[in-house]
Design a protein around this motif. Structure first.
Motif, PDB file in Angstrom:
ATOM      1  N   HIS A  49       1.882   5.921  -7.448  1.00 38.72           N
ATOM      2  CA  HIS A  49       0.789   6.784  -7.967  1.00 38.72           C
ATOM      3  C   HIS A  49       1.375   8.262  -8.093  1.00 38.72           C
ATOM      4  CE1 HIS A  49      -2.878   8.006  -9.184  1.00 38.72           C
ATOM      5  NE2 HIS A  49      -3.086   8.784  -8.263  1.00 38.72           N
ATOM      6  N   SER A  50       2.049   8.747  -6.876  1.00 38.30           N
ATOM      7  CA  SER A  50       2.508  10.175  -6.910  1.00 38.30           C
ATOM      8  C   SER A  50       3.499  10.369  -7.950  1.00 38.30           C
ATOM      9  CB  SER A  50       2.615  10.527  -5.561  1.00 38.30           C
ATOM     10  OG  SER A  50       3.926   9.974  -5.069  1.00 38.30           O
ATOM     11  N   LEU A  96       0.858  -1.192  -0.005  1.00 40.18           N
ATOM     12  CA  LEU A  96       0.041  -0.009  -0.060  1.00 40.18           C
ATOM     13  C   LEU A  96       0.968   1.332   0.059  1.00 40.18           C
ATOM     14  CD1 LEU A  96      -2.687   1.217   0.099  1.00 40.18           C
ATOM     15  CD2 LEU A  96      -2.727   0.890   2.515  1.00 40.18           C
ATOM     16  N   GLN A  97       1.903   1.443   0.698  1.00 38.72           N
ATOM     17  CA  GLN A  97       2.847   2.558   1.058  1.00 38.72           C
ATOM     18  C   GLN A  97       3.535   2.457  -0.462  1.00 38.72           C
ATOM     19  OE1 GLN A  97       2.388  -0.084   3.338  1.00 38.72           O
ATOM     20  NE2 GLN A  97       3.358   0.609   5.001  1.00 38.72           N
ATOM     21  N   THR A 154       1.233   3.990  -3.040  1.00 36.53           N
ATOM     22  CA  THR A 154       0.973   5.439  -2.987  1.00 36.53           C
ATOM     23  C   THR A 154       1.944   6.294  -3.593  1.00 36.53           C
ATOM     24  OG1 THR A 154      -0.575   4.956  -1.065  1.00 36.53           O
ATOM     25  CG2 THR A 154       0.381   7.086  -1.257  1.00 36.53           C
TER      26      THR A 154
END
Length: 102
Positions: A47-48, A40-41, A44
């Protein structure tokens, strides 16, 4: 600029298109592994950094090693690598002249 790459999954026989950011440098950033407990980290940060859609992120996270950014300058490649490694990913910078799309 974005390059659209189509990948064929040989065992299932389907094509998947994924956008990969491409620049005018000579380095590629390759995501080698995403530890499952940090997925998940890392997603994230991914994606950024690359701004792909959800289906692209899912595809990339399940098909490592994967070239996430192509032909960028050293500084940008190192910044992206650092961000992903801080989240727990295993990342490598490669010479962009090599054909290393997995």
């Amino acid at each position: 600029a974005l390059a659209i790459i189509q990948l064929r999954n040989g065992s299932k026989g389907y094509m998947h298109s994924v956008s990969v950011e491409s620049g005018d440098g000579d380095k590629d950033v390759v995501l080698l592994n995403i530890p499952s407990n940090l997925k998940l980290q890392i997603i994230t940060v991914l994606h950024s950094v690359t701004n792909p859609g959800l289906s692209e992120i899912k595809f990339i996270s399940e098909h490592t090693p994967y070239t996430i950014i192509k032909n960028v300058h050293d500084e940008k490649a190192n910044n992206i690598k650092r961000e992903l490694e801080q989240a727990g990913a295993i990342v490598e910078i490669r010479d962009g002249n090599r054909n290393n799309q997995w």
